[in-house]
Design a protein around this motif. Structure first.
Motif, short mmCIF file in Angstrom:
data_model
loop_
_atom_site.label_atom_id
_atom_site.label_comp_id
_atom_site.label_asym_id
_atom_site.label_seq_id
_atom_site.Cartn_x
_atom_site.Cartn_y
_atom_site.Cartn_z
N PHE A 1 43.03 31.40 48.01
CA PHE A 1 43.74 32.32 47.12
C PHE A 1 44.40 31.51 46.01
CE2 PHE A 1 47.86 34.32 46.09
CZ PHE A 1 47.45 35.58 45.69
N ASN A 2 44.29 31.98 44.77
CA ASN A 2 44.82 31.24 43.63
C ASN A 2 46.30 31.55 43.41
OD1 ASN A 2 45.15 29.70 41.39
ND2 ASN A 2 43.74 30.84 40.08
N LEU A 3 47.13 30.54 43.58
CA LEU A 3 48.57 30.67 43.35
C LEU A 3 48.95 30.49 41.88
CD1 LEU A 3 49.96 28.54 46.33
CD2 LEU A 3 49.87 31.03 46.18
N ALA A 4 48.06 29.92 41.09
CA ALA A 4 48.39 29.50 39.72
C ALA A 4 48.96 30.60 38.83
CB ALA A 4 47.17 28.86 39.06
N SER B 1 38.57 33.29 46.62
CA SER B 1 37.22 32.73 46.60
C SER B 1 36.35 33.37 47.68
CB SER B 1 37.29 31.22 46.84
OG SER B 1 36.02 30.70 47.15
N GLN B 2 35.14 33.76 47.29
CA GLN B 2 34.19 34.31 48.25
C GLN B 2 33.61 33.20 49.14
OE1 GLN B 2 34.87 37.61 48.28
NE2 GLN B 2 32.73 38.19 48.14
N GLN B 3 33.71 31.95 48.69
CA GLN B 3 33.13 30.84 49.45
C GLN B 3 34.00 30.45 50.64
OE1 GLN B 3 32.87 30.81 45.90
NE2 GLN B 3 30.82 31.55 46.40
N ASP B 4 35.30 30.23 50.41
CA ASP B 4 36.14 29.73 51.50
C ASP B 4 37.44 30.50 51.70
OD1 ASP B 4 37.65 28.94 49.34
OD2 ASP B 4 37.46 26.79 49.71
N GLY B 5 37.63 31.59 50.94
CA GLY B 5 38.82 32.41 51.13
C GLY B 5 40.08 31.89 50.46
N TYR C 1 37.09 44.00 34.60
CA TYR C 1 37.70 44.83 35.65
C TYR C 1 38.37 46.05 35.04
CZ TYR C 1 42.03 46.16 38.04
OH TYR C 1 43.09 46.85 38.55
N HIS C 2 39.04 45.86 33.91
CA HIS C 2 39.79 46.95 33.28
C HIS C 2 38.89 48.09 32.82
CE1 HIS C 2 43.31 44.36 33.32
NE2 HIS C 2 42.54 43.40 32.85
N ASP C 3 37.63 47.79 32.53
CA ASP C 3 36.70 48.82 32.06
C ASP C 3 35.96 49.51 33.19
OD1 ASP C 3 37.42 48.20 29.48
OD2 ASP C 3 35.78 46.76 29.22
N THR C 4 36.01 48.95 34.37
CA THR C 4 35.28 49.53 35.50
C THR C 4 36.20 49.68 36.70
OG1 THR C 4 34.53 47.35 36.19
CG2 THR C 4 33.06 48.59 34.76
N ALA D 1 40.28 33.40 33.57
CA ALA D 1 40.32 31.96 33.86
C ALA D 1 40.95 31.66 35.21
CB ALA D 1 41.09 31.24 32.76
N ASP D 2 41.77 32.57 35.72
CA ASP D 2 42.44 32.37 37.01
C ASP D 2 41.63 32.90 38.19
OD1 ASP D 2 44.74 31.11 36.00
OD2 ASP D 2 45.62 33.05 35.47
N CYS D 3 40.53 33.55 37.92
CA CYS D 3 39.77 34.21 38.99
C CYS D 3 38.91 33.23 39.77
CB CYS D 3 38.89 35.31 38.41
SG CYS D 3 39.83 36.67 37.71
N PHE D 4 39.11 33.21 41.06
CA PHE D 4 38.24 32.45 41.95
C PHE D 4 37.00 33.27 42.30
CE2 PHE D 4 41.64 29.48 44.03
CZ PHE D 4 41.76 28.81 42.83
#
Length: 202
Positions: free
Chosen positions: A64-67, A58-62, A134-137, A102-105
């Motif tokens: 990290f998504n463990l899911a 997350s850019q807001q609070d750092g 992301y895959h295209d750039t 869907a998993d991206c913060f």
């Protein structure tokens, strides 16, 4: 990766991750693990204190998504070393290739089309520029990851306790200290390390 419990709270572990390969090579990333009172029934929270342009952070609070790795969290199977392994793996290309939107913060890191006049971290403007996956750039993403890595190595990010990335995140027990050349030489001698000139010649 180096980890130590916080001297103020054993339920908080401070860590530094030195990235050695991939898009984030040479990044120096401070993060922490915060264990809930009912751990291991619930997983720890991973929070990056260093600003990182990464889809799962997350850019807001750092946070990290463990899911993507622990879906669901199984207290009898999953342990803190599994969490740390996932943190490390998430910075490698194969893990980034498998990230689902869907998993991206940080949606900007997943869907991003660069603008020639804007550079990281102008995230408020980036939101208006979302175009491709992301895959295209990948080359654009790689450039932003490299820029993120360079910022993590800056003197202000490493040595400034009041760096903006630390705002609202508390202190970190692992502090870097900038050494003058004579201090560094004295420390190297104390540790029995060769002089820089000797290393270069060998």
């Amino acid at each position: 990766m180096y980890i130590t419990p916080s001297p103020d709270n054993l339920m908080v572990w401070d860590a530094v991750f030195f990235v050695h390969q991939g898009y984030y090579t040479d990044s120096i990333l401070k993060f922490r693990l915060i264990f809930p009172s009912n751990y291991p029934e619930q997983p720890p929270t991973v929070q990056f204190l260093t600003d990182v342009f990464h889809p799962l952070i997350s850019q807001q609070d750092g946070t990290f998504n463990l899911a993507p790795r622990f879906r669901p969290w199984r207290p009898k199977e999953h342990h803190v070393f599994d969490v740390l392994h996932w943190v490390k793996a998430a910075f490698k290309k194969h893990a980034l290739d498998d990230v689902k939107e869907a998993d991206c913060f940080n949606k900007e890191a997943y869907r991003y089309e660069p603008h020639p006049l804007i550079s990281f971290p102008a995230t408020a403007v980036l939101t208006q520029l979302l175009r491709r996956l992301y895959h295209d750039t990948t080359s654009s993403f790689a450039a932003l990851a490299t820029q993120s890595s360079m910022l993590s190595q800056s003197a202000s990010a490493l040595f400034d306790k009041d760096h903006p990335s630390m705002a609202g995140k508390g202190s970190h027990s692992m502090q870097f200290k900038e050494l003058k050349p004579d201090q560094l030489d004295a420390l190297r001698k104390k540790l029995g390390l060769q002089d820089w000139e000797d290393v270069a010649e060998s």
